[in-house]
Design a protein around this motif. Structure first.
Motif, PDB file in Angstrom:
ATOM      1  N   LEU A  69       0.831  -1.079   0.162  1.00 49.93           N
ATOM      2  CA  LEU A  69      -0.114   0.198  -0.012  1.00 49.93           C
ATOM      3  C   LEU A  69       0.855   1.312   0.033  1.00 49.93           C
ATOM      4  CD1 LEU A  69      -2.655  -1.093   2.552  1.00 49.93           C
ATOM      5  CD2 LEU A  69      -2.617  -1.822   0.086  1.00 49.93           C
ATOM      6  N   PHE A  70       1.899   1.278   0.827  1.00 50.73           N
ATOM      7  CA  PHE A  70       2.866   2.427   0.918  1.00 50.73           C
ATOM      8  C   PHE A  70       3.408   2.584  -0.376  1.00 50.73           C
ATOM      9  CE2 PHE A  70       2.407   1.420   5.392  1.00 50.73           C
ATOM     10  CZ  PHE A  70       1.683   2.655   5.869  1.00 50.73           C
ATOM     11  N   GLY A  71       3.752   1.713  -1.123  1.00 57.21           N
ATOM     12  CA  GLY A  71       4.246   1.780  -2.437  1.00 57.21           C
ATOM     13  C   GLY A  71       3.536   2.271  -3.362  1.00 57.21           C
ATOM     14  N   LEU A  72       2.135   1.987  -3.398  1.00 60.18           N
ATOM     15  CA  LEU A  72       1.263   2.786  -4.365  1.00 60.18           C
ATOM     16  C   LEU A  72       0.951   4.031  -3.730  1.00 60.18           C
ATOM     17  CD1 LEU A  72      -1.128  -0.244  -4.641  1.00 60.18           C
ATOM     18  CD2 LEU A  72      -0.007   0.974  -6.519  1.00 60.18           C
ATOM     19  N   ILE A  73       0.985   4.413  -2.437  1.00 54.92           N
ATOM     20  CA  ILE A  73       0.875   5.728  -2.376  1.00 54.92           C
ATOM     21  C   ILE A  73       2.118   6.672  -2.561  1.00 54.92           C
ATOM     22  CG2 ILE A  73       1.188   7.231  -0.218  1.00 54.92           C
ATOM     23  CD1 ILE A  73      -1.640   6.372  -0.490  1.00 54.92           C
ATOM     24  N   ILE A  74       3.144   6.096  -2.650  1.00 56.21           N
ATOM     25  CA  ILE A  74       4.311   6.942  -3.440  1.00 56.21           C
ATOM     26  C   ILE A  74       4.265   7.314  -4.624  1.00 56.21           C
ATOM     27  CG2 ILE A  74       6.948   6.814  -3.554  1.00 56.21           C
ATOM     28  CD1 ILE A  74       7.094   5.254  -1.053  1.00 56.21           C
ATOM     29  N   TRP A  75       3.674   6.053  -5.244  1.00 58.19           N
ATOM     30  CA  TRP A  75       3.687   6.264  -6.665  1.00 58.19           C
ATOM     31  C   TRP A  75       2.456   7.324  -7.150  1.00 58.19           C
ATOM     32  CZ3 TRP A  75       0.865   1.801 -10.065  1.00 58.19           C
ATOM     33  CH2 TRP A  75       0.748   2.436 -11.488  1.00 58.19           C
ATOM     34  N   ALA A  76       1.259   7.401  -6.290  1.00 56.77           N
ATOM     35  CA  ALA A  76       0.480   8.095  -6.770  1.00 56.77           C
ATOM     36  C   ALA A  76       0.641   9.790  -6.299  1.00 56.77           C
ATOM     37  CB  ALA A  76      -0.595   8.021  -5.760  1.00 56.77           C
ATOM     38  N   GLY A  77       1.548   9.572  -5.084  1.00 60.15           N
ATOM     39  CA  GLY A  77       1.836  11.193  -4.671  1.00 60.15           C
ATOM     40  C   GLY A  77       2.768  11.887  -5.463  1.00 60.15           C
ATOM     41  N   LEU A  78       3.756  10.834  -6.170  1.00 57.70           N
ATOM     42  CA  LEU A  78       4.779  11.583  -7.186  1.00 57.70           C
ATOM     43  C   LEU A  78       4.253  11.930  -8.565  1.00 57.70           C
ATOM     44  CD1 LEU A  78       7.959   9.460  -6.181  1.00 57.70           C
ATOM     45  CD2 LEU A  78       7.649  11.790  -5.407  1.00 57.70           C
ATOM     46  N   ARG A  79       3.198  11.061  -8.812  1.00 56.07           N
ATOM     47  CA  ARG A  79       2.652  11.112 -10.231  1.00 56.07           C
ATOM     48  C   ARG A  79       1.301  11.656 -10.586  1.00 56.07           C
ATOM     49  NH1 ARG A  79       6.151  11.237 -13.939  1.00 56.07           N
ATOM     50  NH2 ARG A  79       4.558  10.278 -15.419  1.00 56.07           N
ATOM     51  N   THR A  80       0.444  11.598  -9.435  1.00 54.19           N
ATOM     52  CA  THR A  80      -1.034  12.150  -9.668  1.00 54.19           C
ATOM     53  C   THR A  80      -1.318  13.251  -9.007  1.00 54.19           C
ATOM     54  OG1 THR A  80      -1.810  10.401  -8.434  1.00 54.19           O
ATOM     55  CG2 THR A  80      -1.486   9.895 -10.577  1.00 54.19           C
ATOM     56  N   GLY A  81      -0.406  13.750  -7.737  1.00 57.32           N
ATOM     57  CA  GLY A  81      -0.727  15.173  -7.057  1.00 57.32           C
ATOM     58  C   GLY A  81      -1.463  14.607  -5.746  1.00 57.32           C
ATOM     59  N   ARG A  82      -1.765  15.793  -5.234  1.00 54.43           N
ATOM     60  CA  ARG A  82      -2.302  15.817  -4.030  1.00 54.43           C
ATOM     61  C   ARG A  82      -3.712  15.275  -3.667  1.00 54.43           C
ATOM     62  NH1 ARG A  82      -1.573  21.843  -2.822  1.00 54.43           N
ATOM     63  NH2 ARG A  82      -2.302  21.861  -4.816  1.00 54.43           N
ATOM     64  N   ARG A  83      -4.833  15.704  -4.712  1.00 51.72           N
ATOM     65  CA  ARG A  83      -6.133  15.447  -4.404  1.00 51.72           C
ATOM     66  C   ARG A  83      -6.277  13.807  -4.658  1.00 51.72           C
ATOM     67  NH1 ARG A  83      -6.719  20.680  -6.773  1.00 51.72           N
ATOM     68  NH2 ARG A  83      -6.435  19.790  -9.020  1.00 51.72           N
ATOM     69  N   ASN A  84      -5.551  13.407  -5.653  1.00 50.19           N
ATOM     70  CA  ASN A  84      -5.695  11.952  -5.991  1.00 50.19           C
ATOM     71  C   ASN A  84      -5.142  11.234  -4.971  1.00 50.19           C
ATOM     72  OD1 ASN A  84      -6.553   9.816  -7.908  1.00 50.19           O
ATOM     73  ND2 ASN A  84      -4.487   9.323  -8.204  1.00 50.19           N
ATOM     74  N   THR A  85      -4.014  11.547  -4.323  1.00 49.22           N
ATOM     75  CA  THR A  85      -3.509  10.828  -3.298  1.00 49.22           C
ATOM     76  C   THR A  85      -4.207  10.657  -1.915  1.00 49.22           C
ATOM     77  OG1 THR A  85      -1.112  11.407  -4.087  1.00 49.22           O
ATOM     78  CG2 THR A  85      -1.166  10.572  -1.786  1.00 49.22           C
ATOM     79  N   VAL A  86      -4.803  11.762  -1.655  1.00 45.26           N
ATOM     80  CA  VAL A  86      -5.746  11.807  -0.337  1.00 45.26           C
ATOM     81  C   VAL A  86      -6.783  11.036  -0.500  1.00 45.26           C
ATOM     82  CG1 VAL A  86      -4.862  14.040   0.708  1.00 45.26           C
ATOM     83  CG2 VAL A  86      -6.683  13.850  -1.079  1.00 45.26           C
ATOM     84  N   LEU A  87      -7.306  10.870  -1.689  1.00 49.12           N
ATOM     85  CA  LEU A  87      -8.427   9.957  -1.960  1.00 49.12           C
ATOM     86  C   LEU A  87      -7.951   8.579  -2.001  1.00 49.12           C
ATOM     87  CD1 LEU A  87     -10.414  11.625  -4.911  1.00 49.12           C
ATOM     88  CD2 LEU A  87     -11.251  11.244  -2.537  1.00 49.12           C
ATOM     89  N   ILE A  88      -6.959   8.217  -2.436  1.00 53.67           N
ATOM     90  CA  ILE A  88      -6.499   6.756  -2.080  1.00 53.67           C
ATOM     91  C   ILE A  88      -6.158   6.375  -0.673  1.00 53.67           C
ATOM     92  CG2 ILE A  88      -4.385   5.315  -2.874  1.00 53.67           C
ATOM     93  CD1 ILE A  88      -4.482   6.479  -5.545  1.00 53.67           C
ATOM     94  N   GLN A  89      -5.605   7.417   0.010  1.00 52.41           N
ATOM     95  CA  GLN A  89      -5.462   7.161   1.206  1.00 52.41           C
ATOM     96  C   GLN A  89      -6.712   6.831   2.177  1.00 52.41           C
ATOM     97  OE1 GLN A  89      -1.533  10.337   1.666  1.00 52.41           O
ATOM     98  NE2 GLN A  89      -3.490  10.857   2.820  1.00 52.41           N
ATOM     99  N   PHE A  90      -7.642   7.670   1.859  1.00 54.21           N
ATOM    100  CA  PHE A  90      -9.143   7.590   2.427  1.00 54.21           C
ATOM    101  C   PHE A  90      -9.702   6.298   2.063  1.00 54.21           C
ATOM    102  CE2 PHE A  90     -13.620   7.938   2.614  1.00 54.21           C
ATOM    103  CZ  PHE A  90     -13.842   8.405   4.012  1.00 54.21           C
ATOM    104  N   MET A  91      -9.129   5.740   0.937  1.00 49.50           N
ATOM    105  CA  MET A  91     -10.129   4.583   0.343  1.00 49.50           C
ATOM    106  C   MET A  91      -9.242   3.466   1.413  1.00 49.50           C
ATOM    107  SD  MET A  91      -9.749   2.364  -3.233  1.00 49.50           S
ATOM    108  CE  MET A  91      -7.796   2.144  -2.848  1.00 49.50           C
ATOM    109  N   PHE A  92      -7.752   3.410   1.585  1.00 45.19           N
ATOM    110  CA  PHE A  92      -7.214   2.520   2.225  1.00 45.19           C
ATOM    111  C   PHE A  92      -7.790   2.454   3.593  1.00 45.19           C
ATOM    112  CE2 PHE A  92      -3.166   2.637  -0.710  1.00 45.19           C
ATOM    113  CZ  PHE A  92      -3.820   1.551  -1.633  1.00 45.19           C
ATOM    114  N   LEU A  93      -7.856   3.662   4.187  1.00 43.91           N
ATOM    115  CA  LEU A  93      -8.373   3.653   5.610  1.00 43.91           C
ATOM    116  C   LEU A  93      -9.727   2.849   5.609  1.00 43.91           C
ATOM    117  CD1 LEU A  93      -8.198   4.772   8.466  1.00 43.91           C
ATOM    118  CD2 LEU A  93      -9.318   6.829   7.689  1.00 43.91           C
ATOM    119  N   ALA A  94     -10.606   3.202   4.792  1.00 44.67           N
ATOM    120  CA  ALA A  94     -12.069   2.654   4.750  1.00 44.67           C
ATOM    121  C   ALA A  94     -11.834   1.061   4.563  1.00 44.67           C
ATOM    122  CB  ALA A  94     -12.948   3.209   3.500  1.00 44.67           C
ATOM    123  N   GLN A  95     -11.052   0.645   3.929  1.00 44.91           N
ATOM    124  CA  GLN A  95     -10.746  -0.945   3.758  1.00 44.91           C
ATOM    125  C   GLN A  95     -10.277  -1.315   5.145  1.00 44.91           C
ATOM    126  OE1 GLN A  95      -8.341  -0.609   0.288  1.00 44.91           O
ATOM    127  NE2 GLN A  95     -10.024  -1.538  -0.937  1.00 44.91           N
TER     128      GLN A  95
END
Length: 367
Positions: free
Chosen positions: A218-244
């Motif tokens: 999960l943390f590897g994907l968060i790093i990928w999202a953070g470096l490539r897709t910006g803040r808004r997309n990253t916080v949404l993926i973080q929230f999805m992981f938290l929900a799961q």
């Protein structure tokens, strides 16, 4: 009238978030491990001002009434939640200036410190003390309940407040460029699948692993999202992981099925905090690098004073149009614009006034 409607909406949003927190955040009859209303209340006050504090109080009071809590606890917890939000205003205005666009890591960690860590003490004090005054808990567990209350409030603020702030003025989440959309889509597909596999024990097509999947996926994907897709997309993926993760603890399946009931809240809380703070920080750094690269590219192609295309960019676009015109047998026009009597302005009123004239003319030209 509009303010009243927004206040009612905030109170109802607080109530709905409280319901979600009570359902999925309360595990094995223990204290709530995640309290999203705190993050919603803080974002509302940040964006709208302290005039929304009464709506926060009403939302907190209705949340207590919803679970048939005693009057003492309902009033005490409502005061604590409203005071928690108000303390952010006091702390930021006196000790720190936080840029709410969250373009720097200092602003993000300032929001955590002055919005979550310190103000949450107020809510974690009023709530448990009024629980004890109502006879719902014994004095022997007061300190433990305060500690759990503070962590739950902190998680709610760290996850929800940046998410709301980043989306308050956003235009579109999905990128328009094809290559960016493909990467965006790939990240989301991988994130959803990894979250299901790691946190909820999903095994598609009977897939087996020699070693159980770890949180590092999960943390590897968060790093990928953070470096490539910006803040808004990253916080949404973080929230999805938290929900799961919350579903894992709530349903007693997957990665966190035994963590909370057997080992307490420490492991879950640490995972969630690292997920939120680490992912958002990386996303901010990635966005800053992207903005810096775009700024350098812009400066190379546009005039610093007028923000109009400069000579190298003109030659490039002119060459492209000329080649297309020759290939297709078309014609195009070039307009030359000159300013009459501009030199006397520079000579008599100084170059600074001449620069202002150029900038003013540039704003009148069609883009």
């Amino acid at each position: 009238m509009l303010f009243l409607i927004k206040s009612v909406g905030l109170a109802l949003a607080y109530l709905a978030a409280a319901k979600i927190g009570l359902i999925f955040g309360t595990v094995s009859n223990s204290a709530t491990i995640f309290w999203p209303p705190g993050g919603i209340a803080l974002a509302a006050v940040i964006l709208g001002g302290i005039r929304y504090l009464p709506a926060v109080f009403v939302g907190a009071y209705l949340s207590a009434v919803m679970v048939d809590a005693p009057l003492v606890f309902a009033i005490g917890s409502s005061i604590g939640n409203a005071l928690e939000t108000f303390l952010w205003v006091i702390l930021v205005s006196r000790f720190n200036k936080v840029d709410l666009s969250l373009t720097r890591t200092n602003d993000f960690f300032g929001l955590i410190a002055f919005g979550a860590a310190i103000p949450a003490i107020a809510s974690a004090t009023f709530g448990p003390l009024t629980l004890m005054a109502s006879g719902l808990i014994e004095p022997s567990v007061l300190t433990d309940i305060m500690w759990r209350w503070w962590r739950a409030d902190g998680l709610g603020i760290v996850f929800f407040t940046p998410l709301i702030l980043l989306f308050a003025k956003q235009r579109s989440l999905i990128p328009k460029k094809t290559q960016h959309f493909q990467e965006w889509l790939a990240i989301w597909v991988c994130a959803i699948a990894a979250g299901q596999i790691v946190l909820l024990g999903w095994r598609p097509l009977g897939l087996t692993f020699e070693q159980p999947p770890q949180l590092g996926w999960l943390f590897g994907l968060i790093i990928w999202a953070g470096l490539r897709t910006g803040r808004r997309n990253t916080v949404l993926i973080q929230f999805m992981f938290l929900a799961q993760a919350l579903i894992s603890a709530y349903s007693h399946t997957g990665y966190f099925m035994d963590e909370i009931t057997q080992y307490g809240l420490a492991n879950f809380w640490m995972f969630a905090m690292i997920l939120a703070t680490g992912g958002t920080s990386i996303a901010i750094l990635g966005t800053s690098q992207l903005l810096s690269a775009e700024s350098i590219k812009h400066q190379a192609q546009f005039d610093f004073l007028t923000n109009l295309p400069n000579r190298p960019l003109f030659y490039d676009r002119f060459g492209q149009l000329l080649a297309m015109a020759k290939r297709h047998g078309n014609k195009f026009s070039v307009i030359f614009i000159d300013l009459d009597k501009f030199k006397p302005v520079n000579d008599t009123l100084c170059h600074h006034m001449g620069d202002r004239v150029l900038a003013s003319v540039a704003t009148r030209l069609p883009s």
